[in-house]
Scaffold this motif. Structure first.
Motif, short mmCIF file in Angstrom:
data_model
loop_
_atom_site.label_atom_id
_atom_site.label_comp_id
_atom_site.label_asym_id
_atom_site.label_seq_id
_atom_site.Cartn_x
_atom_site.Cartn_y
_atom_site.Cartn_z
N PRO A 1 0.81 -1.22 0.00
CA PRO A 1 0.00 0.00 0.00
C PRO A 1 0.84 1.27 0.00
CG PRO A 1 0.28 -0.77 2.24
CD PRO A 1 1.11 -1.67 1.37
N TRP A 2 2.11 1.19 -0.50
CA TRP A 2 2.97 2.39 -0.40
C TRP A 2 2.64 3.38 -1.51
CZ3 TRP A 2 3.76 1.10 4.08
CH2 TRP A 2 4.25 -0.13 4.45
N LEU A 3 2.73 2.92 -2.77
CA LEU A 3 2.50 3.83 -3.88
C LEU A 3 1.02 4.09 -4.10
CD1 LEU A 3 3.72 5.37 -6.32
CD2 LEU A 3 3.54 3.26 -7.63
N LEU A 4 0.22 3.07 -3.93
CA LEU A 4 -1.23 3.22 -4.05
C LEU A 4 -1.91 2.27 -3.08
CD1 LEU A 4 -2.10 1.96 -7.68
CD2 LEU A 4 -0.14 1.29 -6.37
N ASP A 5 -3.13 2.65 -2.66
CA ASP A 5 -3.81 1.84 -1.64
C ASP A 5 -4.22 0.49 -2.20
OD1 ASP A 5 -3.67 3.77 0.38
OD2 ASP A 5 -5.32 4.88 -0.53
N SER A 6 -4.65 0.48 -3.46
CA SER A 6 -5.12 -0.76 -4.08
C SER A 6 -5.00 -0.62 -5.59
CB SER A 6 -6.58 -1.00 -3.68
OG SER A 6 -7.17 -1.95 -4.56
N VAL A 7 -4.69 -1.71 -6.28
CA VAL A 7 -4.65 -1.63 -7.74
C VAL A 7 -6.06 -1.66 -8.34
CG1 VAL A 7 -2.32 -2.53 -8.08
CG2 VAL A 7 -4.24 -4.11 -7.96
N GLN A 8 -7.04 -2.05 -7.54
CA GLN A 8 -8.43 -2.02 -8.01
C GLN A 8 -9.01 -0.63 -7.71
OE1 GLN A 8 -9.42 -4.45 -9.78
NE2 GLN A 8 -7.66 -5.71 -9.23
N PRO A 9 -9.59 0.04 -8.71
CA PRO A 9 -10.21 1.34 -8.43
C PRO A 9 -11.30 1.18 -7.38
CG PRO A 9 -10.05 0.95 -10.81
CD PRO A 9 -9.68 -0.34 -10.13
N MET A 10 -11.34 2.12 -6.43
CA MET A 10 -12.31 2.01 -5.33
C MET A 10 -12.99 3.34 -5.07
SD MET A 10 -10.08 -0.47 -2.87
CE MET A 10 -10.73 0.17 -1.41
#
Ligand SMILES: [Zn+2]
Length: 412
Positions: free
Chosen positions: A93-102
């Motif tokens: 979760p460093w660069l982005l919280d999740s690779v799935q759009p939320m």
């Protein structure tokens, strides 16, 4: 079950390389294409669309199937963790919280901190599903010096993202790339080779590179975790992109940042969109403005009104040692004269404000529209509205992107 046989000599991944690039190089070693390597080399029968195609970047570079990672690890001896880090999923979760759009992700990622804006300025947000940094439109770029090195013949994961403008190793701008087939095929839109990134851009990208390679970034006041750095950068990009009417107390600093970048305010955007939805030429100008804002804060040449602005500001000067010899006592304060504003003063302020408003409207079509709508309130006839348009042209405010008849007008 027999363990899978290791492949003979094969290229090792380059630091920061995208998984699609490494797969391509592995396949080339066996005179195959990537899809054949997956089928015949690994015995995996994914659909082409499952692994290689995506709107913005190859889907294996976003998230690779676990079977693919395990198969590659077995045959190459490269650890599954390292292969996972060649995909964006390896950076959560460093660069982005999740690779799935939320839904709600934008607020959580972008509005948790503030740099130039005041902490309560949350003007532009989105409730829809969203994920950080993954662009809607592909942006393939590469460093010519990296690709000229026989040891670095691969494409890096971060070159697919709108997060850096330059190569932190060679201190030059990344160039648009059409494809890499045995060698780079550069776009004819490549920049002038003499064009070098500004010191502000190099410093911003050095910090991002430090975050990617060490997990922390040294800022003037203290070091921050890479996860904080990526969010601060994304927050700042949103702040320089927000329409000027929402800048509030941060206006002076943001205007200075855009002036220092050499680009039109907000890169001339009309309607606000999240950074990821913009085209690369706009994204690159927003990155330059963010770099300029950090540079101004770092030199003490601008003030940020956000809660995290101090992280970028120079260290406060240490108090001077006040031992012997004794300091001269401070002079008594001068009496403060009370200024009474005159009628002329008020008009001078209005003229100054109008100059500022027109300057913003010249660089921002959406602000030009707001000013035009305001000016219409004094117009009683269509001819008077035409005169406003003529005045705009004379003042250098572009009218070609404006809606000339707002839905609610004084003579509608
Ligand atoms: Zn390079």
């Amino acid at each position: 079950m027999k363990p899978a046989r290791k492949w003979p000599v094969h290229p090792a991944p380059i630091e920061g390389e995208a998984l699609s690039s490494w797969l391509h190089r592995l396949a080339a070693g066996f005179h195959m294409d990537t899809f054949e390597l997956l089928q015949h080399g690994l015995g995996l029968h994914y659909g082409l669309a499952d692994v290689l195609h995506n709107k913005a970047l190859p889907s294996v570079d976003i998230e690779a199937p676990s079977g693919l990672i395990a198969g590659l690890a077995e045959r190459t001896g490269v650890s599954a963790d390292r292969i996972h880090a060649m995909t964006l999923a390896g950076w959560t979760p460093w660069l982005l919280d999740s690779v799935q759009p939320m839904a709600g992700a934008f607020h959580n990622y972008v509005h948790r901190s503030s740099v130039m804006h005041g902490p309560r300025s949350r003007a532009k947000t989105m409730e829809e599903e969203w994920r950080a940094w993954v662009p809607d439109h592909p942006i393939k770029r590469a460093c010519p010096d990296c690709l000229a090195d026989p040891e670095r013949q691969g494409l890096l994961l971060m070159w697919h993202l709108p997060i850096m403008l330059s190569c932190p190793i060679h201190h030059r701008l990344l160039e648009p790339l059409v494809a890499f087939v045995g060698g780079p095929i550069w776009s004819k839109d490549s920049t002038d080779l003499e064009q070098r990134p500004s010191p502000a851009v190099l410093e911003m990208d050095r910090r991002t590179h430090q975050a990617l390679t060490t997990g922390k970034v040294d800022l003037p006041r203290r070091s921050v975790h890479a996860a904080i750095w990526f969010r601060l950068l994304r927050t700042l990009l949103n702040e320089v992109s927000t329409p000027a009417k929402y800048w509030g107390p941060g206006t002076r600093g943001l205007r200075a940042a855009w002036a220092a970048s050499g680009h039109r305010v907000r890169a001339g955007q009309g309607v606000w969109k999240p950074f990821e939805a913009l085209r690369w030429p706009i994204q690159s100008q927003l990155l330059e403005a963010a770099a300029a804002a950090m540079d101004l804060l770092g030199r003490g040449a601008a003030l940020g009104k956000g809660e995290e602005a101090a992280l970028f500001s120079p260290e406060p000067e240490r108090a001077v040692y006040a031992g012997s010899p004794p300091c001269k006592p401070n002079p008594p304060p001068k009496p403060v004269s009370v200024q009474v504003s005159t009628y002329e003063d008020h008009w001078a302020k209005i003229r100054e404000s109008m100059e500022e408003i027109m300057e913003i409207a010249r660089g921002d079509p959406s602000e030009a529209q707001v000013l035009y709508n305001f000016m219409l309130y004094g117009c009683r006839t269509p001819e008077a509205a035409e005169r406003v348009l003529a005045d705009f042209e004379e003042l250098g405010i572009a009218i070609d992107q404006m809606e000339h008849k707002p839905p609610i007008g004084p003579y509608a």
